[in-house]
Each structure stands twice: as C-alpha cells, then as structure tokens.
Design an enzyme around this catalytic site. Structure first.
Site, PDB file in Angstrom:
ATOM      1  N   LYS A  95      34.404  40.289  33.538  1.00 21.36           N
ATOM      2  CA  LYS A  95      35.683  38.799  32.993  1.00 21.36           C
ATOM      3  C   LYS A  95      34.317  37.941  33.266  1.00 21.36           C
ATOM      4  CE  LYS A  95      38.456  41.589  35.339  1.00 21.36           C
ATOM      5  NZ  LYS A  95      39.470  41.821  36.904  1.00 21.36           N
ATOM      6  N   ARG A  98      48.735  34.346  30.060  1.00 25.76           N
ATOM      7  CA  ARG A  98      47.378  33.574  31.296  1.00 25.76           C
ATOM      8  C   ARG A  98      46.678  33.307  30.053  1.00 25.76           C
ATOM      9  NH1 ARG A  98      44.868  38.215  35.094  1.00 25.76           N
ATOM     10  NH2 ARG A  98      43.751  39.229  32.679  1.00 25.76           N
TER      11      ARG A  98
HETATM   12  C1  LIG Z   1      39.532  43.173  36.749  1.00 29.62           C
HETATM   13  C2  LIG Z   1      39.804  43.300  38.168  1.00 29.62           C
HETATM   14  C3  LIG Z   1      39.352  44.963  39.305  1.00 29.62           C
HETATM   15  C4  LIG Z   1      39.370  46.394  37.660  1.00 29.62           C
HETATM   16  O1  LIG Z   1      38.648  46.698  38.661  1.00 29.62           O
HETATM   17  P1  LIG Z   1      38.146  47.945  37.228  1.00 29.62           P
HETATM   18  O2  LIG Z   1      37.421  49.271  38.635  1.00 29.62           O
HETATM   19  O3  LIG Z   1      36.943  47.163  37.357  1.00 29.62           O
HETATM   20  O4  LIG Z   1      39.091  48.775  36.977  1.00 29.62           O
HETATM   21  C5  LIG Z   1      39.660  44.910  40.463  1.00 29.62           C
HETATM   22  N1  LIG Z   1      40.252  44.556  41.085  1.00 29.62           N
HETATM   23  C6  LIG Z   1      40.449  42.843  40.251  1.00 29.62           C
HETATM   24  C7  LIG Z   1      41.727  42.001  41.630  1.00 29.62           C
HETATM   25  C8  LIG Z   1      40.580  42.514  38.908  1.00 29.62           C
HETATM   26  O5  LIG Z   1      41.010  41.560  38.686  1.00 29.62           O
END
Ligand SMILES: *Cc1c(COP(=O)(O)O)cnc(C)c1O
Length: 414
Positions: free
Chosen positions: A227, A375
């Site tokens: 991200k 968003r």
């Molecule tokens: C993006 C996100 C994830 C992503 O989890 P992955 O295992 O990488 O798919 C997990 N928790 C939160 C709060 C997120 O925003």
C-alpha cells in the site's frame, strides 16, 4: 485556505516533497488516488527486478542466498522499515502476508495469555478489514479452547468491551473504509489496565501516518508493504515483536526459517533468539527485493513532513468536494479532526460504485468499498495539490451531468 487551481499550482511549486514524485513511474493522464490499496511503482523497481532475475538468479544461481544477501533480506528490510513505525532494529521482519502475520502475532499473544484460562476473548471491531476478523475467527475455532471474537460496533464501545476475560485487543490503526485513526497509546494503555495485550494492524498506517509503536507501548503489530510503502503487488508484509516480548513470543508456524540453526537440519524445532522466530519458510525473493525500492524513497524524507502534506491534501480535498459538489448527496465519513484522520478520505454516495467507475474512465483512480463508499487515497510522496483540484473538478462534472451508469457491471476487484 485558498481554493483556486492557480493557488494549487503555487502550493505545488512551494512543496519541498514535490521532487519525490520523480522517483515514481505514473502514467500520463492519470490522477492516482489509490496508493492506499496498491502503491505506485518506484522507477528503480524495474532495474532491481532485472538485476535479481538476470544477475542474482540467472548468473549466481543458488550462491545468491549468501552472496546477494537473499537469506538476510527479511531482517535487513525489517530494520529499514522499523523507523517508519517507531520500532527498533531487530524487531521487524518483512515476510509472508498481512493475514499470515496476523495469525502469528495473535497466536503468540494468546499463548502469552494462556496461563489465565479466563482470558479467551479477542476484541476487535466489526468494521475492521474482514481478513483480520476472519483470521481471528479461524484461530479461535482451531484452538478449540473456548476463545471467542467479540465485535464492537464503534470505537466508543471499545472500553466497555474490555474486561477480565479479554486476552487481546486487535485493532487496525487506520480504518480501511472510513479513514478513522485510533489513539494507539490511549487504547493500548486501556487494554493493559485490563490485562489484555494489543495487536495493531498498520496496513493503512505504515508510510501514511507517523506511528510510534514503542511510544504507545504496543505489544505486537503487523502491516502491509504494497500500500503506502510501494513495495509492489502482493509484496511481503511485516510483523513487529518488540524486544521485551521476543523471548516469550512463540508462534505455531514453526518453519525452518525460524529455527535457531536452520542448516543443522535438526529433527525438532527450536526457535532462534530474536525476531527471526517470526519467520516461517522460504520467501518470494524477487518480490521481497522490490520492497527496498519503496523504502529507499522514504529514506529521502521523514514521516513528519509526509504527515503535514497528507493533512494538507486531505483538508483540500474535503473542502473542495464540499464546495464544488454540494447538493449531490455526498457524505463525508472520514473524521475532520486531524488526530483521528489517516491519509485517505471517503465519501458515501447512493451510486458510489457507478460514480467511481465514471471517475476511473476519466483517469481519476480511486476505489469503492461497500456500502456506498468512494475512497480516495492521498500519497504525499507523489500526489500534488493540483491533482486534487483536477480530481474534484472531474467529480463535479460527472455529478452535475449525472454522467455515470447506475447499472455499471462490477469487476471481481472493486
Ligand atoms: C490491506 C489489508 C490487509 C491485507 O491482507 P493480505 O493478507 O495482504 O491480503 C489486511 N488487513 C488490513 C487492515 C488491510 O487494510
């Protein structure tokens, strides 16, 4: 605050972070407001990928585990990431996915609480990112020792949900939908008063807002590198175990990378000292190596400067939307208060999905989250004030002309 496009151009000209945009490859004609979901590509990533594939793998083959430092990469990258979240060297590894790291952190925390069999509740928010709830449910069910997942419906309900039965308070620092940011220090202190441990998910915080894990006395944390940290699609995530908990920390994914002597090929598991015990198995080296290209850009600035620009961008976006799109049934769901706001802004609209598709068709890339939420992520490394102005102008024209298709078909990923 000034609102004209000319003012925005002047703010960009005066912005000391503006030159960092050159470190990213962003397609012409696109205003990218989705770095909260998939960060943009650092230009250096292409050459780094070619180096790993052509030289390290292609020429040096298996010797690269040593000569190219592949084996140490999770720890070396962890040390580079650590200052962004208020961690110390030797406390973070970049590895696995956020979901898997959450499982490890949660399992480790529950094990530390197992001396008190009354402590069976994992408290989290119904509005948490679903995988966090799912992983907690999965672990609780699999343990089969009476663990439960207790969901609260608003941040205000958290204090009353904590008690003698609480093992862990599991929270995502910045809510993926609303952009609401918790007070990490206050909630950690509250959890500790009740004897609970805290697990913080920093998916929308790392690289987006200043985080001080040690200052908050947090117990465990996990987060995402694809991200705001711009590590690339599916790049390995990270897990933080503070020095004070490392000796007591155990986790059930006891693979050989967490072993004290992995190449002794012992027949039984013995965890290594330190953060290495949070590792499990062999990592996707190509993807892992690219995480460094994103971290290199952060080394050229600091979170305080990024936070100041992030708040200026989100303030501007909120003000412009409310001024130019008034009367179009948009409702702000992101807190106005700076201390409670992350780096993205969400508005609801009855046709949020269709409006977002119209925006994307015109080169303004945000995303949509149920229910009705549009968003918009603001990445101070590469988002300009003028882009904010132009994005709102395009949104205003779509809404004024009702230029969206309420029957727009949904893609697999929204
Ligand atoms: C993006 C996100 C994830 C992503 O989890 P992955 O295992 O990488 O798919 C997990 N928790 C939160 C709060 C997120 O925003």
């Amino acid at each position: 605050m000034n609102f004209s496009r000319t003012d925005c151009l002047a703010r960009d000209a005066a912005d000391s972070l503006a030159p960092l945009r050159e470190a990213f490859d962003l397609p012409a004609g696109v205003i990218y407001l989705d770095g909260n979901s998939l960060g943009a590509r650092p230009k250096a990533a292409a050459a780094r990928a070619a180096q790993v594939i052509a030289d390290e793998w292609g020429k040096d083959l298996i010797t690269s585990w040593n000569t190219a430092g592949w084996f140490d990469l999770p720890k070396r990258l962890g040390d580079r990431l650590a200052p962004l979240v208020g961690a110390q060297p030797g406390e973070v590894v970049v590895t696995d996915t956020t979901s898997v790291n959450l499982f490890k952190a949660l399992a480790g925390a529950l094990a530390m609480q197992s001396a008190d069999p009354r402590r069976t509740a994992i408290v989290t928010e119904r509005s948490n990112f679903p995988t966090d709830i799912y992983m907690a449910e999965g672990l609780a069910g699999w343990l089969a020792r009476g663990h439960t997942v207790r969901l609260v419906d608003s941040p205000a309900e958290i204090p009353a949900a904590l008690g003698d039965d609480t093992a862990v308070l599991l929270l995502t620092h910045v809510n993926y939908r609303t952009g609401h940011m918790h007070d990490m220090a206050a909630l950690t202190a509250l959890a500790h008063e009740h004897g609970a441990l805290t697990v913080w998910d920093l998916a929308h915080s790392a690289g987006a807002v200043p985080v001080d894990l040690h200052g908050a006395q947090a117990d465990f944390a996990v987060g995402c590198t694809y991200k705001y940290l711009n590590g690339g699609p599916g790049a390995p995530a990270f897990i933080w175990v503070p020095g004070r908990h490392q000796a007591a920390f155990t986790q059930p994914l006891s693979g050989w990378w967490g072993h004290a002597t992995p190449f002794a090929m012992a027949a039984s598991f013995a965890p290594c000292a330190g953060i290495g015990r949070a590792l499990c198995g062999t990592q996707p080296v190509v993807s892992l190596a690219l995480v460094e290209c994103g971290l290199d850009v952060f080394a050229r600035t600091d979170m305080a400067a990024l936070r100041a620009k992030s708040l200026a961008l989100t303030d501007l976006f909120i003000a412009l939307v409310e001024r130019h799109c008034a009367g179009h049934s948009l409702e702000l769901v992101t807190p106005r208060e700076h201390a409670r706001r992350g780096s993205h802004v969400s508005f609801t609209h009855p046709h949020g999905y269709a409006v977002m598709q119209a925006l994307i068709a015109r080169g303004v890339i945000g995303d949509y989250r149920e229910p009705h939420i549009m968003r918009f992520g603001f990445t101070p490394l590469y988002t300009s004030f003028t882009e904010v102005w132009d994005a709102v102008d395009i949104l205003k024209r779509i809404l004024d002309d009702a230029a969206y298709d309420v029957n727009a078909a949904r893609g697999a990923v929204t």
